[in-house]
Scaffold this active site. Structure first.
Site, PDB file in Angstrom:
ATOM      1  N   GLU A  29      58.235  -0.277 -13.211  1.00 17.83           N
ATOM      2  CA  GLU A  29      58.272  -1.443 -13.984  1.00 17.83           C
ATOM      3  C   GLU A  29      56.877  -2.149 -14.322  1.00 17.83           C
ATOM      4  OE1 GLU A  29      59.227  -5.608 -14.837  1.00 17.83           O
ATOM      5  OE2 GLU A  29      58.767  -5.065 -13.077  1.00 17.83           O
ATOM      6  N   CYS A  77      63.890  -1.180  -5.554  1.00 18.03           N
ATOM      7  CA  CYS A  77      62.809  -2.323  -5.952  1.00 18.03           C
ATOM      8  C   CYS A  77      62.593  -3.172  -4.636  1.00 18.03           C
ATOM      9  CB  CYS A  77      63.417  -2.869  -7.212  1.00 18.03           C
ATOM     10  SG  CYS A  77      62.040  -4.027  -7.562  1.00 18.03           S
ATOM     11  N   GLY A 133      57.028   9.922  -2.726  1.00 21.48           N
ATOM     12  CA  GLY A 133      56.248   8.766  -2.119  1.00 21.48           C
ATOM     13  C   GLY A 133      54.661   9.578  -1.636  1.00 21.48           C
ATOM     14  N   GLU A 134      53.671   8.788  -2.218  1.00 18.21           N
ATOM     15  CA  GLU A 134      52.361   9.091  -1.749  1.00 18.21           C
ATOM     16  C   GLU A 134      51.898  10.510  -2.571  1.00 18.21           C
ATOM     17  OE1 GLU A 134      50.071   6.970  -0.372  1.00 18.21           O
ATOM     18  OE2 GLU A 134      51.532   5.580  -0.834  1.00 18.21           O
TER      19      GLU A 134
HETATM   20  C1  LIG Z   1      54.402  -1.289 -10.019  1.00 20.56           C
HETATM   21  C2  LIG Z   1      55.563  -0.428  -9.826  1.00 20.56           C
HETATM   22  C3  LIG Z   1      56.604  -0.544 -10.398  1.00 20.56           C
HETATM   23  C4  LIG Z   1      57.800   0.347  -9.887  1.00 20.56           C
HETATM   24  N1  LIG Z   1      58.768   0.206 -10.866  1.00 20.56           N
HETATM   25  C5  LIG Z   1      59.941   0.921 -10.560  1.00 20.56           C
HETATM   26  C6  LIG Z   1      61.108   1.216 -11.156  1.00 20.56           C
HETATM   27  O1  LIG Z   1      61.186   0.435 -12.166  1.00 20.56           O
HETATM   28  N2  LIG Z   1      62.039   2.040 -10.789  1.00 20.56           N
HETATM   29  C7  LIG Z   1      61.788   2.625  -9.778  1.00 20.56           C
HETATM   30  O2  LIG Z   1      62.742   3.769  -9.694  1.00 20.56           O
HETATM   31  N3  LIG Z   1      60.791   2.916  -9.058  1.00 20.56           N
HETATM   32  C8  LIG Z   1      59.791   1.912  -9.311  1.00 20.56           C
HETATM   33  N4  LIG Z   1      58.721   1.918  -8.695  1.00 20.56           N
HETATM   34  C9  LIG Z   1      58.459   2.677  -7.429  1.00 20.56           C
HETATM   35  C10 LIG Z   1      58.053   4.295  -7.717  1.00 20.56           C
HETATM   36  O3  LIG Z   1      58.968   4.785  -8.605  1.00 20.56           O
HETATM   37  C11 LIG Z   1      57.653   5.040  -6.562  1.00 20.56           C
HETATM   38  O4  LIG Z   1      59.078   5.201  -5.863  1.00 20.56           O
HETATM   39  C12 LIG Z   1      56.765   4.466  -5.554  1.00 20.56           C
HETATM   40  O5  LIG Z   1      55.744   4.058  -6.128  1.00 20.56           O
HETATM   41  C13 LIG Z   1      56.462   5.738  -4.593  1.00 20.56           C
HETATM   42  O6  LIG Z   1      56.145   6.519  -5.364  1.00 20.56           O
HETATM   43  P1  LIG Z   1      54.494   6.972  -5.632  1.00 20.56           P
HETATM   44  O7  LIG Z   1      53.533   7.206  -4.350  1.00 20.56           O
HETATM   45  O8  LIG Z   1      54.491   8.368  -6.329  1.00 20.56           O
HETATM   46  O9  LIG Z   1      54.025   5.814  -6.376  1.00 20.56           O
HETATM   47  C14 LIG Z   1      57.576   1.126  -9.112  1.00 20.56           C
HETATM   48  C15 LIG Z   1      56.414   1.076  -8.162  1.00 20.56           C
HETATM   49  C16 LIG Z   1      55.385   0.538  -8.469  1.00 20.56           C
HETATM   50  C17 LIG Z   1      54.219   0.438  -7.866  1.00 20.56           C
END
Ligand SMILES: Cc1cc2nc3c(=O)[nH]c(=O)nc-3n(C[C@H](O)[C@H](O)[C@H](O)COP(=O)(O)O)c2cc1C
Length: 307
Positions: free
Chosen positions: A2, A91, A193-194
């Site tokens: 988002e 969220c 995650g990460e």
């Molecule tokens: C700014 C931001 C917006 C996000 N919006 C969503 C969303 O709309 N839907 C969702 O399932 N996850 C959302 N997430 C979570 C990510 O999908 C993900 O689960 C989280 O960032 C961890 O994964 P990563 O380390 O690959 O970023 C959001 C994360 C961030 C930082």
């Protein structure tokens, strides 16, 4: 994601390739069926066969706490063409949680089950219904209950972000608990995650035993990551990224106007800075831009010779 991975960035990442499936930013539902224009605004891909121009399927994600209301919107989203339906139980935002949505529901696995069950019943049987969860609200003690609740409700798969709601986005991530969930469930588990690099992708797969992974921030910071993971291609520097930045700016401006495009372009360059010192230099140049002309001047000043 988002406020980050909007239709413009989804289209662009799809063009770059290396991704199998994308999920929209969450669409929040409260107490009624949303009008079609809301779905089409947040998921414009619905009007093109629910895929990006380059052919990546895009699934609508809903966030809400009332099973019947979520279900009716899920049905509508899929009638409009979404090739499945993803439910957000992750969220951590306080406003969202206060209004009975996202990670707030992690405290009530029984309600997660009801929401998934109602959605499953409302969506045509051949389309997947999936759930995105975290490991808990304050702590991880109920992580198996949460995952099992989503599975019991009929989820086709779950995506597990290996943190609690209270852990927000802090660096700690519990891949080991994703492994426990994956072992306990019969449905596929997608690990999240990460993951910032191909090495992280290999590690999360090894630790969790999950074949599929979901990448959020790491993809924004490293847009060729899918190819890097799949085929070992080298990470892109500014020379390769620059034409995409320009496209991103112009497309964002066409979609939502100059102020929006300027803000989003800064946001993306800042993310890219994590892996590219040249992007970090570019960010310093554009961070004070407030008009389209200023942003374009900043981008042009970093134009690589061959672009
Ligand atoms: C700014 C931001 C917006 C996000 N919006 C969503 C969303 O709309 N839907 C969702 O399932 N996850 C959302 N997430 C979570 C990510 O999908 C993900 O689960 C989280 O960032 C961890 O994964 P990563 O380390 O690959 O970023 C959001 C994360 C961030 C930082």
């Amino acid at each position: 994601m988002e406020g980050v991975v909007d239709p413009v960035l989804r289209g662009l990442f799809s063009e770059l390739g290396g991704v199998d499936l994308m999920v929209t930013e969450f669409i929040r539902v409260t107490d009624r069926e949303l009008p079609d224009h809301v779905f089409l605004r947040d998921a414009p891909e619905l009007s093109t066969g629910s895929q990006t121009a380059s052919g990546t399927p895009v699934v609508v994600q809903l966030l809400g706490g009332q099973p019947d209301v979520v279900a009716v919107n899920a049905r509508r989203a899929t009638q409009l063409g979404s090739p499945g339906l993803d439910l957000n139980f992750g969220c951590p935002a306080k406003t969202v949680n206060r209004h009975d949505g996202g990670a707030a529901l992690l405290r009530e696995p029984a309600r997660i089950e009801k929401i998934v069950r109602a959605t499953r019943a409302a969506v045509a049987a051949h389309l997947p219904v999936s759930a995105k969860i975290r490991l808990g609200f304050h702590d991880t003690s109920a992580c198996l209950d949460i995952a099992q609740a989503a599975a019991a409700g009929g989820a086709s798969w779950i995506t597990v972000h290996g943190r609690t709601r209270d852990e927000g986005y802090r660096p700690v991530v519990h891949w080991d608990l994703i492994a426990r969930i994956a072992e306990a469930l019969k449905i596929p588990v997608i690990a999240n995650g990460e993951v910032w690099s191909p090495a992280d992708a290999a590690d999360i797969r090894r630790v969790t035993g999950c074949r599929h992974i979901m990448v959020g921030r790491g993809w924004v910071a490293r847009p060729f990551l899918g190819h890097e993971i799949r085929s070992g291609r080298a990470p892109a520097g500014l020379t390769e990224l620059w034409p995409w930045l320009l496209r991103f700016f112009h497309r964002s401006e066409a979609a939502r106007g100059s102020a929006f495009a300027v803000a989003r372009c800064k946001q993306w360059v800042r993310s890219l800075s994590r892996n590219s010192p040249e992007c970090a230099v570019l960010f310093e140049r554009i961070k004070i831009a407030s008009t389209s002309a200023e942003m374009l001047a900043g981008l042009q000043s970093a134009r690589p010779q061959e672009a």
